[in-house]
Scaffold this motif. Sequence first.
Motif, PDB file in Angstrom:
ATOM      1  N   UNK A  90       0.498  -1.066   0.327  1.00 11.28           N
ATOM      2  CA  UNK A  90      -0.133  -0.342   0.068  1.00 11.28           C
ATOM      3  C   UNK A  90       0.517   1.403  -0.030  1.00 11.28           C
ATOM      4  N   UNK A  91       1.994   1.306   0.432  1.00  5.98           N
ATOM      5  CA  UNK A  91       2.859   2.048   0.807  1.00  5.98           C
ATOM      6  C   UNK A  91       3.452   2.735  -0.489  1.00  5.98           C
ATOM      7  N   UNK A  92       4.027   1.477  -1.340  1.00  6.36           N
ATOM      8  CA  UNK A  92       4.549   1.880  -2.685  1.00  6.36           C
ATOM      9  C   UNK A  92       3.556   2.540  -3.097  1.00  6.36           C
ATOM     10  N   UNK A  93       2.580   1.559  -3.678  1.00  2.00           N
ATOM     11  CA  UNK A  93       1.382   1.585  -4.575  1.00  2.00           C
ATOM     12  C   UNK A  93       0.854   3.444  -4.360  1.00  2.00           C
ATOM     13  N   UNK A  94       0.571   3.877  -3.205  1.00  2.00           N
ATOM     14  CA  UNK A  94      -0.200   5.204  -3.107  1.00  2.00           C
ATOM     15  C   UNK A  94       1.136   5.718  -2.836  1.00  2.00           C
ATOM     16  N   UNK A  95       2.226   6.163  -2.810  1.00  2.00           N
ATOM     17  CA  UNK A  95       3.812   6.827  -3.281  1.00  2.00           C
ATOM     18  C   UNK A  95       3.647   6.626  -4.717  1.00  2.00           C
ATOM     19  N   UNK A  96       2.732   5.774  -5.342  1.00  2.00           N
ATOM     20  CA  UNK A  96       3.784   5.972  -6.761  1.00  2.00           C
ATOM     21  C   UNK A  96       2.237   7.244  -7.386  1.00  2.00           C
ATOM     22  N   UNK A  97       1.118   7.090  -6.656  1.00  2.34           N
ATOM     23  CA  UNK A  97       0.357   7.610  -7.413  1.00  2.34           C
ATOM     24  C   UNK A  97       0.036   8.940  -6.517  1.00  2.34           C
ATOM     25  N   UNK A  98       1.030   9.477  -5.585  1.00  2.00           N
ATOM     26  CA  UNK A  98       1.205  10.664  -5.346  1.00  2.00           C
ATOM     27  C   UNK A  98       2.718  11.392  -5.961  1.00  2.00           C
ATOM     28  N   UNK A  99       3.584  10.574  -6.618  1.00  5.08           N
ATOM     29  CA  UNK A  99       4.612  11.062  -7.435  1.00  5.08           C
ATOM     30  C   UNK A  99       4.385  11.466  -8.934  1.00  5.08           C
ATOM     31  N   UNK A 100       2.712  10.421  -9.525  1.00  4.74           N
ATOM     32  CA  UNK A 100       2.520  10.306 -10.731  1.00  4.74           C
ATOM     33  C   UNK A 100       1.650  11.543 -10.693  1.00  4.74           C
ATOM     34  N   UNK A 101       1.306  11.990  -9.263  1.00  2.00           N
ATOM     35  CA  UNK A 101       0.326  13.578  -9.476  1.00  2.00           C
ATOM     36  C   UNK A 101       1.064  14.301  -9.796  1.00  2.00           C
ATOM     37  N   UNK A 102       2.393  14.369  -8.909  1.00  2.00           N
ATOM     38  CA  UNK A 102       3.971  15.425  -9.256  1.00  2.00           C
ATOM     39  C   UNK A 102       3.501  15.629 -10.823  1.00  2.00           C
ATOM     40  N   UNK A 103       3.676  14.129 -11.663  1.00  2.00           N
ATOM     41  CA  UNK A 103       4.694  14.912 -12.881  1.00  2.00           C
ATOM     42  C   UNK A 103       3.013  15.139 -13.635  1.00  2.00           C
ATOM     43  N   UNK A 104       1.854  14.792 -13.539  1.00  2.00           N
ATOM     44  CA  UNK A 104       0.857  14.951 -14.117  1.00  2.00           C
ATOM     45  C   UNK A 104       0.647  16.601 -13.813  1.00  2.00           C
ATOM     46  N   UNK A 105       0.414  17.103 -12.713  1.00  2.00           N
ATOM     47  CA  UNK A 105       1.014  18.441 -12.208  1.00  2.00           C
ATOM     48  C   UNK A 105       1.420  19.103 -13.529  1.00  2.00           C
ATOM     49  N   UNK A 106       2.420  18.593 -13.453  1.00  2.27           N
ATOM     50  CA  UNK A 106       3.908  19.736 -14.004  1.00  2.27           C
ATOM     51  C   UNK A 106       3.203  20.128 -15.609  1.00  2.27           C
ATOM     52  N   UNK A 107       2.784  18.665 -15.873  1.00  2.00           N
ATOM     53  CA  UNK A 107       2.483  18.356 -17.601  1.00  2.00           C
ATOM     54  C   UNK A 107       0.818  19.909 -17.794  1.00  2.00           C
ATOM     55  N   UNK A 108       0.744  20.151 -16.829  1.00  2.47           N
ATOM     56  CA  UNK A 108      -1.226  20.850 -17.178  1.00  2.47           C
ATOM     57  C   UNK A 108      -1.761  21.041 -16.361  1.00  2.47           C
ATOM     58  N   UNK A 109      -1.862  19.495 -15.698  1.00  5.47           N
ATOM     59  CA  UNK A 109      -2.690  18.847 -15.519  1.00  5.47           C
ATOM     60  C   UNK A 109      -4.212  19.835 -14.064  1.00  5.47           C
ATOM     61  N   UNK A 110      -5.281  19.526 -13.900  1.00  3.93           N
ATOM     62  CA  UNK A 110      -6.024  20.459 -12.846  1.00  3.93           C
ATOM     63  C   UNK A 110      -5.908  20.026 -12.242  1.00  3.93           C
ATOM     64  N   UNK A 111      -6.538  21.019 -10.645  1.00  4.21           N
ATOM     65  CA  UNK A 111      -6.729  19.839  -9.768  1.00  4.21           C
ATOM     66  C   UNK A 111      -7.886  19.190  -9.494  1.00  4.21           C
ATOM     67  N   UNK A 112      -8.766  18.878 -10.879  1.00  2.00           N
ATOM     68  CA  UNK A 112      -9.846  18.722 -10.747  1.00  2.00           C
ATOM     69  C   UNK A 112      -9.859  16.850 -11.524  1.00  2.00           C
ATOM     70  N   UNK A 113      -8.830  16.929 -12.573  1.00  4.48           N
ATOM     71  CA  UNK A 113      -8.280  15.718 -12.490  1.00  4.48           C
ATOM     72  C   UNK A 113      -7.897  14.965 -11.851  1.00  4.48           C
ATOM     73  N   UNK A 114      -6.755  15.743 -11.090  1.00  5.97           N
ATOM     74  CA  UNK A 114      -5.921  15.548 -10.295  1.00  5.97           C
ATOM     75  C   UNK A 114      -7.337  14.915  -9.248  1.00  5.97           C
ATOM     76  N   UNK A 115      -7.688  15.164  -8.686  1.00  8.23           N
ATOM     77  CA  UNK A 115      -8.851  14.830  -7.770  1.00  8.23           C
ATOM     78  C   UNK A 115      -9.188  13.203  -8.146  1.00  8.23           C
ATOM     79  N   UNK A 116      -9.669  13.404 -10.163  1.00  7.43           N
ATOM     80  CA  UNK A 116      -9.964  12.246 -10.045  1.00  7.43           C
ATOM     81  C   UNK A 116      -9.040  11.169 -10.511  1.00  7.43           C
ATOM     82  N   UNK A 117      -8.124  10.867 -10.654  1.00  7.06           N
ATOM     83  CA  UNK A 117      -7.230  10.058  -9.502  1.00  7.06           C
ATOM     84  C   UNK A 117      -7.160   9.711  -8.873  1.00  7.06           C
ATOM     85  N   UNK A 118      -7.174  10.841  -7.655  1.00  8.26           N
ATOM     86  CA  UNK A 118      -6.935  10.610  -6.356  1.00  8.26           C
ATOM     87  C   UNK A 118      -8.174   8.915  -6.188  1.00  8.26           C
ATOM     88  N   UNK A 119      -9.670  10.090  -6.897  1.00  6.96           N
ATOM     89  CA  UNK A 119     -10.935   8.750  -6.340  1.00  6.96           C
ATOM     90  C   UNK A 119     -10.571   7.911  -7.083  1.00  6.96           C
TER      91      UNK A 119
END
Length: 185
Positions: free
Chosen positions: A147-176
């Motif tokens: 679980x720690x590895x998985x959610x850390x990977x999600x967190x790091x992926x959110x960072x990459x998505x944000x740098x690429x211009x993803x909106x907060x809404x898109x990131x929250x969709x990923x979190x959902x």
Amino acid sequence: MALLAAMRTFWAQGYEGTSVQDLVEATGVNKPSLYSTFGCKEEIFREAVALYDRVEGRATSLSLSQASTSREAVETMLRSNARAYTVDEGPRGCMIVLSSLLGAPENERVRAFLAANRLDGETMLRDRLAQGVAEGDLPSSADVDQLAAFYTTVLEGLSVQARDGASAEKLNMVIDAAMLAWPGE
């Protein structure tokens, strides 16, 4: 504050993308003073990362320490970072994730330093998940390492998505979607 300016420069441009001249211009400190105050570029970077951890890393540490359940801790950690990654002022994403994933062989120490920093974050998350198992809000059958590895990977992926211009809404969709993987009873 010179270190804050250096941190923002490394965060925006990465370790290798930031020259000493960039740091001189960002901080307003001349090169000899910069070296006498901080030492080499790598030392300036290490101090900038420590500042980033203290200032920007608070979203993670507070989420993990203040939540009443492990699920709440993970979800709050992801959502608070998604908000932080997508603010209009300053660089998007996470400095620790983005500033030196690849690069020249002579910068391997910097990459190893950041990898260790990211692993520390995963360990902090794993410890919080183990606390959840001990307190009974996470099933004892839960694999906290997984679980720690998985959610850390999600967190790091959110960072990459944000740098690429993803909106907060898109990131929250990923979190959902990521929270659907939370283990049941």
